[in-house]
Design a protein around this motif. Sequence first.
Motif, PDB file in Angstrom:
ATOM      1  N   ARG A   1      -3.127 -23.509  53.096  1.00  9.05           N
ATOM      2  CA  ARG A   1      -2.956 -22.085  52.774  1.00  9.05           C
ATOM      3  C   ARG A   1      -3.389 -21.791  51.339  1.00  9.05           C
ATOM      4  NH1 ARG A   1       2.320 -22.736  54.951  1.00  9.05           N
ATOM      5  NH2 ARG A   1       3.095 -22.585  52.830  1.00  9.05           N
ATOM      6  N   SER A   2      -2.954 -22.625  50.395  1.00 10.00           N
ATOM      7  CA  SER A   2      -3.243 -22.342  48.988  1.00 10.00           C
ATOM      8  C   SER A   2      -4.694 -22.611  48.627  1.00 10.00           C
ATOM      9  CB  SER A   2      -2.311 -23.140  48.079  1.00 10.00           C
ATOM     10  OG  SER A   2      -2.567 -24.511  48.198  1.00 10.00           O
ATOM     11  N   GLY A   3      -5.387 -23.449  49.398  1.00  9.39           N
ATOM     12  CA  GLY A   3      -6.780 -23.756  49.128  1.00  9.39           C
ATOM     13  C   GLY A   3      -7.689 -22.552  49.212  1.00  9.39           C
ATOM     14  N   ARG A   4      -7.250 -21.526  49.920  1.00  6.75           N
ATOM     15  CA  ARG A   4      -8.061 -20.301  50.053  1.00  6.75           C
ATOM     16  C   ARG A   4      -8.204 -19.562  48.734  1.00  6.75           C
ATOM     17  NH1 ARG A   4      -4.895 -17.372  54.768  1.00  6.75           N
ATOM     18  NH2 ARG A   4      -3.277 -17.944  53.322  1.00  6.75           N
ATOM     19  N   PHE A   5      -7.323 -19.828  47.796  1.00 12.12           N
ATOM     20  CA  PHE A   5      -7.317 -19.073  46.541  1.00 12.12           C
ATOM     21  C   PHE A   5      -7.852 -19.880  45.371  1.00 12.12           C
ATOM     22  CE2 PHE A   5      -3.820 -17.570  49.224  1.00 12.12           C
ATOM     23  CZ  PHE A   5      -4.277 -16.276  49.450  1.00 12.12           C
ATOM     24  N   HIS A   6      -8.438 -21.006  45.651  1.00  7.69           N
ATOM     25  CA  HIS A   6      -8.971 -21.866  44.604  1.00  7.69           C
ATOM     26  C   HIS A   6     -10.288 -21.293  44.069  1.00  7.69           C
ATOM     27  CE1 HIS A   6      -9.719 -25.521  42.375  1.00  7.69           C
ATOM     28  NE2 HIS A   6     -10.945 -25.544  42.856  1.00  7.69           N
ATOM     29  N   SER A   7     -10.437 -21.334  42.753  1.00  8.86           N
ATOM     30  CA  SER A   7     -11.668 -20.856  42.132  1.00  8.86           C
ATOM     31  C   SER A   7     -12.503 -22.044  41.673  1.00  8.86           C
ATOM     32  CB  SER A   7     -11.336 -19.973  40.926  1.00  8.86           C
ATOM     33  OG  SER A   7     -12.517 -19.655  40.240  1.00  8.86           O
ATOM     34  N   ASN A   8     -13.742 -22.065  42.090  1.00  7.82           N
ATOM     35  CA  ASN A   8     -14.656 -23.129  41.664  1.00  7.82           C
ATOM     36  C   ASN A   8     -15.338 -22.799  40.339  1.00  7.82           C
ATOM     37  OD1 ASN A   8     -14.221 -24.704  43.960  1.00  7.82           O
ATOM     38  ND2 ASN A   8     -15.685 -23.498  45.128  1.00  7.82           N
ATOM     39  N   PHE A   9     -15.207 -21.569  39.878  1.00  8.83           N
ATOM     40  CA  PHE A   9     -15.965 -21.119  38.718  1.00  8.83           C
ATOM     41  C   PHE A   9     -15.093 -20.821  37.501  1.00  8.83           C
ATOM     42  CE2 PHE A   9     -18.115 -19.702  42.614  1.00  8.83           C
ATOM     43  CZ  PHE A   9     -19.220 -20.540  42.547  1.00  8.83           C
ATOM     44  N   LYS A  10     -13.817 -21.181  37.575  1.00 10.60           N
ATOM     45  CA  LYS A  10     -12.923 -20.914  36.457  1.00 10.60           C
ATOM     46  C   LYS A  10     -13.306 -21.792  35.274  1.00 10.60           C
ATOM     47  CE  LYS A  10      -8.669 -20.467  37.552  1.00 10.60           C
ATOM     48  NZ  LYS A  10      -7.282 -20.751  37.881  1.00 10.60           N
ATOM     49  N   LYS A  11     -13.480 -21.158  34.128  1.00 13.84           N
ATOM     50  CA  LYS A  11     -13.870 -21.878  32.923  1.00 13.84           C
ATOM     51  C   LYS A  11     -12.749 -21.721  31.895  1.00 13.84           C
ATOM     52  CE  LYS A  11     -17.410 -21.757  29.365  1.00 13.84           C
ATOM     53  NZ  LYS A  11     -18.448 -20.959  28.786  1.00 13.84           N
ATOM     54  N   PRO A  12     -12.242 -22.810  31.350  1.00 12.73           N
ATOM     55  CA  PRO A  12     -11.172 -22.685  30.360  1.00 12.73           C
ATOM     56  C   PRO A  12     -11.685 -22.013  29.088  1.00 12.73           C
ATOM     57  CG  PRO A  12     -11.858 -24.974  30.580  1.00 12.73           C
ATOM     58  CD  PRO A  12     -12.617 -24.184  31.600  1.00 12.73           C
ATOM     59  N   PRO A  13     -10.800 -21.351  28.358  1.00 12.30           N
ATOM     60  CA  PRO A  13     -11.231 -20.707  27.114  1.00 12.30           C
ATOM     61  C   PRO A  13     -11.679 -21.743  26.082  1.00 12.30           C
ATOM     62  CG  PRO A  13      -8.860 -20.405  27.452  1.00 12.30           C
ATOM     63  CD  PRO A  13      -9.393 -21.122  28.631  1.00 12.30           C
ATOM     64  N   SER A  14     -12.596 -21.341  25.254  1.00 10.58           N
ATOM     65  CA  SER A  14     -13.107 -22.221  24.201  1.00 10.58           C
ATOM     66  C   SER A  14     -12.020 -22.464  23.152  1.00 10.58           C
ATOM     67  CB  SER A  14     -14.320 -21.580  23.531  1.00 10.58           C
ATOM     68  OG  SER A  14     -13.917 -20.408  22.836  1.00 10.58           O
ATOM     69  N   ALA A  15     -12.224 -23.471  22.325  1.00 11.79           N
ATOM     70  CA  ALA A  15     -11.280 -23.781  21.244  1.00 11.79           C
ATOM     71  C   ALA A  15     -11.154 -22.597  20.294  1.00 11.79           C
ATOM     72  CB  ALA A  15     -11.728 -25.032  20.498  1.00 11.79           C
TER      73      ALA A  15
END
Length: 143
Positions: free
Chosen positions: A96-110
Amino acid sequence: MKMNETFDQCVLKERKACISEGRLSLMLKFFCGTHPKCSTDLKWSLNEAKKRVEEEYLIVGLLEDYESTLRLMEKLAPSLFKGIVTDYHSAERKKRSGRFHSNFKKPPSAEVRAILREKLDLTYQFYDFLKTKLELLKKEYDI
């Protein structure tokens, strides 16, 4: 934040939606309550929110430490949360939760993290307070 704009770009352009302490301190306001000062005096809100967490909440969990939060909930209130950790690890829940996974999420820079730490100081202080409280509970209950 504008369409197709990254979070880093939003922060670096100083858009209020991304860096305003007042707009992003909703967590602080939630725990502070309905007193009029909760919406107008952020330093007072911080102290009131901490006080209320200490006096009125058994546990406040963090998403970044979700499994430990669930383990504490199961241990501290077993009549309400018995089996919650098992359910969390179940194949059905993962499906169920796998449907909401983002493959393109990029963490904020330092650079952006440093800007946020400075601009959202009171919110970070509250987060650090909650994290410390959670760590103490985990230690106390051997989790």
